[in-house]
Design a protein around this motif. Structure first.
Motif, PDB file in Angstrom:
ATOM      1  N   SER A 231       0.865  -1.197   0.000  1.00 40.70           N
ATOM      2  CA  SER A 231       0.000   0.000   0.000  1.00 40.70           C
ATOM      3  C   SER A 231       0.891   1.233   0.000  1.00 40.70           C
ATOM      4  CB  SER A 231      -0.906  -0.005   1.245  1.00 40.70           C
ATOM      5  OG  SER A 231      -0.109  -0.011   2.418  1.00 40.70           O
ATOM      6  N   SER A 232       0.283   2.386  -0.241  1.00 43.24           N
ATOM      7  CA  SER A 232       1.057   3.626  -0.304  1.00 43.24           C
ATOM      8  C   SER A 232       1.648   3.956   1.056  1.00 43.24           C
ATOM      9  CB  SER A 232       0.162   4.781  -0.770  1.00 43.24           C
ATOM     10  OG  SER A 232      -0.336   4.519  -2.056  1.00 43.24           O
ATOM     11  N   LEU A 233       2.888   4.465   1.035  1.00 41.34           N
ATOM     12  CA  LEU A 233       3.525   4.917   2.275  1.00 41.34           C
ATOM     13  C   LEU A 233       3.150   6.376   2.521  1.00 41.34           C
ATOM     14  CD1 LEU A 233       7.138   3.458   1.853  1.00 41.34           C
ATOM     15  CD2 LEU A 233       5.253   2.489   3.156  1.00 41.34           C
ATOM     16  N   SER A 234       2.829   6.694   3.761  1.00 43.37           N
ATOM     17  CA  SER A 234       2.455   8.081   4.076  1.00 43.37           C
ATOM     18  C   SER A 234       3.410   8.731   5.073  1.00 43.37           C
ATOM     19  CB  SER A 234       1.035   8.137   4.636  1.00 43.37           C
ATOM     20  OG  SER A 234       0.920   7.298   5.771  1.00 43.37           O
ATOM     21  N   GLU A 235       4.206   7.911   5.800  1.00 38.44           N
ATOM     22  CA  GLU A 235       5.110   8.452   6.826  1.00 38.44           C
ATOM     23  C   GLU A 235       6.563   8.127   6.496  1.00 38.44           C
ATOM     24  OE1 GLU A 235       4.586  10.335   9.674  1.00 38.44           O
ATOM     25  OE2 GLU A 235       2.600  10.602   8.762  1.00 38.44           O
ATOM     26  N   PRO A 236       7.391   9.157   6.298  1.00 37.68           N
ATOM     27  CA  PRO A 236       8.821   8.879   6.104  1.00 37.68           C
ATOM     28  C   PRO A 236       9.472   8.439   7.411  1.00 37.68           C
ATOM     29  CG  PRO A 236       8.447  11.246   6.213  1.00 37.68           C
ATOM     30  CD  PRO A 236       7.092  10.593   6.250  1.00 37.68           C
ATOM     31  N   VAL A 237      10.607   7.727   7.284  1.00 40.80           N
ATOM     32  CA  VAL A 237      11.357   7.318   8.473  1.00 40.80           C
ATOM     33  C   VAL A 237      11.986   8.536   9.129  1.00 40.80           C
ATOM     34  CG1 VAL A 237      13.317   5.928   9.288  1.00 40.80           C
ATOM     35  CG2 VAL A 237      11.871   5.082   7.449  1.00 40.80           C
ATOM     36  N   VAL A 238      12.492   9.445   8.299  1.00 38.64           N
ATOM     37  CA  VAL A 238      13.172  10.628   8.828  1.00 38.64           C
ATOM     38  C   VAL A 238      13.092  11.751   7.790  1.00 38.64           C
ATOM     39  CG1 VAL A 238      15.475  10.004   7.938  1.00 38.64           C
ATOM     40  CG2 VAL A 238      15.302  11.410   9.991  1.00 38.64           C
ATOM     41  N   VAL A 239      13.085  12.982   8.273  1.00 38.97           N
ATOM     42  CA  VAL A 239      13.120  14.172   7.411  1.00 38.97           C
ATOM     43  C   VAL A 239      14.467  14.855   7.630  1.00 38.97           C
ATOM     44  CG1 VAL A 239      12.053  16.404   6.877  1.00 38.97           C
ATOM     45  CG2 VAL A 239      10.613  14.463   7.546  1.00 38.97           C
ATOM     46  N   LEU A 240      15.173  15.117   6.517  1.00 39.17           N
ATOM     47  CA  LEU A 240      16.503  15.734   6.586  1.00 39.17           C
ATOM     48  C   LEU A 240      16.383  17.193   6.139  1.00 39.17           C
ATOM     49  CD1 LEU A 240      18.494  12.834   4.863  1.00 39.17           C
ATOM     50  CD2 LEU A 240      18.043  13.130   7.309  1.00 39.17           C
ATOM     51  N   GLU A 241      16.691  18.122   7.042  1.00 38.06           N
ATOM     52  CA  GLU A 241      16.584  19.547   6.717  1.00 38.06           C
ATOM     53  C   GLU A 241      17.946  20.208   6.781  1.00 38.06           C
ATOM     54  OE1 GLU A 241      13.633  21.646   8.863  1.00 38.06           O
ATOM     55  OE2 GLU A 241      12.005  20.296   8.284  1.00 38.06           O
ATOM     56  N   GLY A 242      18.326  20.885   5.685  1.00 32.92           N
ATOM     57  CA  GLY A 242      19.628  21.540   5.666  1.00 32.92           C
ATOM     58  C   GLY A 242      19.901  22.262   4.366  1.00 32.92           C
ATOM     59  N   HIS A 243      19.418  21.705   3.251  1.00 35.63           N
ATOM     60  CA  HIS A 243      19.618  22.361   1.959  1.00 35.63           C
ATOM     61  C   HIS A 243      18.602  23.490   1.774  1.00 35.63           C
ATOM     62  CE1 HIS A 243      22.667  19.776   0.149  1.00 35.63           C
ATOM     63  NE2 HIS A 243      22.043  18.736   0.665  1.00 35.63           N
ATOM     64  N   SER A 244      19.061  24.566   1.123  1.00 35.36           N
ATOM     65  CA  SER A 244      18.170  25.705   0.879  1.00 35.36           C
ATOM     66  C   SER A 244      17.571  25.680  -0.520  1.00 35.36           C
ATOM     67  CB  SER A 244      18.922  27.021   1.093  1.00 35.36           C
ATOM     68  OG  SER A 244      20.021  27.094   0.210  1.00 35.36           O
ATOM     69  N   LYS A 245      18.091  24.787  -1.385  1.00 34.66           N
ATOM     70  CA  LYS A 245      17.569  24.675  -2.749  1.00 34.66           C
ATOM     71  C   LYS A 245      17.387  23.209  -3.107  1.00 34.66           C
ATOM     72  CE  LYS A 245      19.482  29.000  -4.584  1.00 34.66           C
ATOM     73  NZ  LYS A 245      20.425  29.585  -5.580  1.00 34.66           N
ATOM     74  N   ARG A 246      16.891  22.981  -4.316  1.00 30.35           N
ATOM     75  CA  ARG A 246      16.610  21.627  -4.793  1.00 30.35           C
ATOM     76  C   ARG A 246      17.858  20.740  -4.711  1.00 30.35           C
ATOM     77  NH1 ARG A 246      16.981  19.571  -9.948  1.00 30.35           N
ATOM     78  NH2 ARG A 246      17.619  21.596 -10.740  1.00 30.35           N
ATOM     79  N   VAL A 247      17.638  19.480  -4.369  1.00 28.74           N
ATOM     80  CA  VAL A 247      18.736  18.509  -4.300  1.00 28.74           C
ATOM     81  C   VAL A 247      18.650  17.585  -5.502  1.00 28.74           C
ATOM     82  CG1 VAL A 247      19.586  16.484  -3.051  1.00 28.74           C
ATOM     83  CG2 VAL A 247      19.041  18.577  -1.807  1.00 28.74           C
ATOM     84  N   GLY A 248      19.782  17.441  -6.235  1.00 33.01           N
ATOM     85  CA  GLY A 248      19.784  16.598  -7.422  1.00 33.01           C
ATOM     86  C   GLY A 248      20.580  15.323  -7.272  1.00 33.01           C
TER      87      GLY A 248
END
Length: 234
Positions: free
Chosen positions: A17-34
């Motif tokens: 089934s679809s996942l709705s909860e991530p294991v962890v959220v990583l915050e630090g980049h100010s722009k798009r990550v490629g």
């Protein structure tokens, strides 16, 4: 303003089934990550590189940034690759430099300006022996591939001109066979080469051709190959 990344855990037997909860959220980049790439030997260590010209190495278990390489790249990062044991990274940047970086010391240990003189994007990957393999464009807009020794980046070990197509050549490397597969967006062929420690170092093997141009490429993990049919890459 942070641009968060999320990490998801796929259940052992695949998605039901679809996942709705991530294991962890990583915050630090100010722009798009490629670019995101897992550490080759350490558990829960992830590298990300963004359009903010930053590289962050994360502990995914805790969600914290372990290392933040902010001042190293003055322009967009085209590619990042760990070496075999994860002690070094090599990068290709829009400023036309290839860099080999010790992330723990946050030091550049080797670099080459104008590794490829053309203005179009470059790519750089580590090989199993510690040398660096790059793709890029010549001043005459020919596609090139080159091999470098990080101990002496003055001149390449080997350089090859390919053709004048404008698709960026993406290298996929197999350390078990020491083969590099080169794909290009918009190309209808995949070329493969064997890398050896004797001249001419980069040996052309063959080309796989199809009628359909490639839109994107991915590399099948070894465990997905059919060894009964002697399949070595897909």
């Amino acid at each position: 303003m942070f641009s968060p990344r999320t990490v998801w855990q796929i259940p052992e037997n695949g998605l039901t089934s679809s996942l709705s909860e991530p294991v962890v959220v990583l915050e630090g980049h100010s722009k798009r990550v490629g670019i995101v790439t897992w550490h080759p030997t350490a558990r829960n260590v992830l590298l990300s590189a963004g359009c903010d010209n930053m590289i962050i190495i994360w502990n995914v278990g805790t969600g914290e940034a372990l290392i933040n390489l902010e001042e190293v790249h003055p322009d967009v990062i085209y590619s990042v690759c760990w070496n075999r044991n994860g002690s070094l990274i090599c990068t290709a940047c829009k400023d036309k430099k290839i860099r080999v970086i010790d992330p723990r010391k946050e030091e550049i240990i080797a670099e080459k300006d104008k590794a490829h003189e053309g203005a179009r994007p470059m790519r750089a990957i580590f090989l199993a022996d510690g040398n660096v393999f790059t793709t890029g464009f010549s001043r005459m807009s020919e596609r090139q591939l080159a091999l470098w020794n990080p101990q002496n980046m003055e001149e390449p070990i080997s350089v090859h001109e390919m053709d004048t197509s404008n698709g960026v050549l993406l290298p996929f490397y197999d350390p078990d066979t020491n083969m590099v597969y080169l794909c290009g967006k918009g190309d209808s062929s995949i070329r493969y080469f064997e890398i050896t420690d004797e001249a001419p170092y980069v040996h052309y093997l063959n080309t796989f051709s199809t009628k359909e141009p490639q839109r994107g490429m991915g590399y099948m993990p070894k465990r997905g190959l059919d060894v009964n049919k002697c399949e070595i890459a897909r």
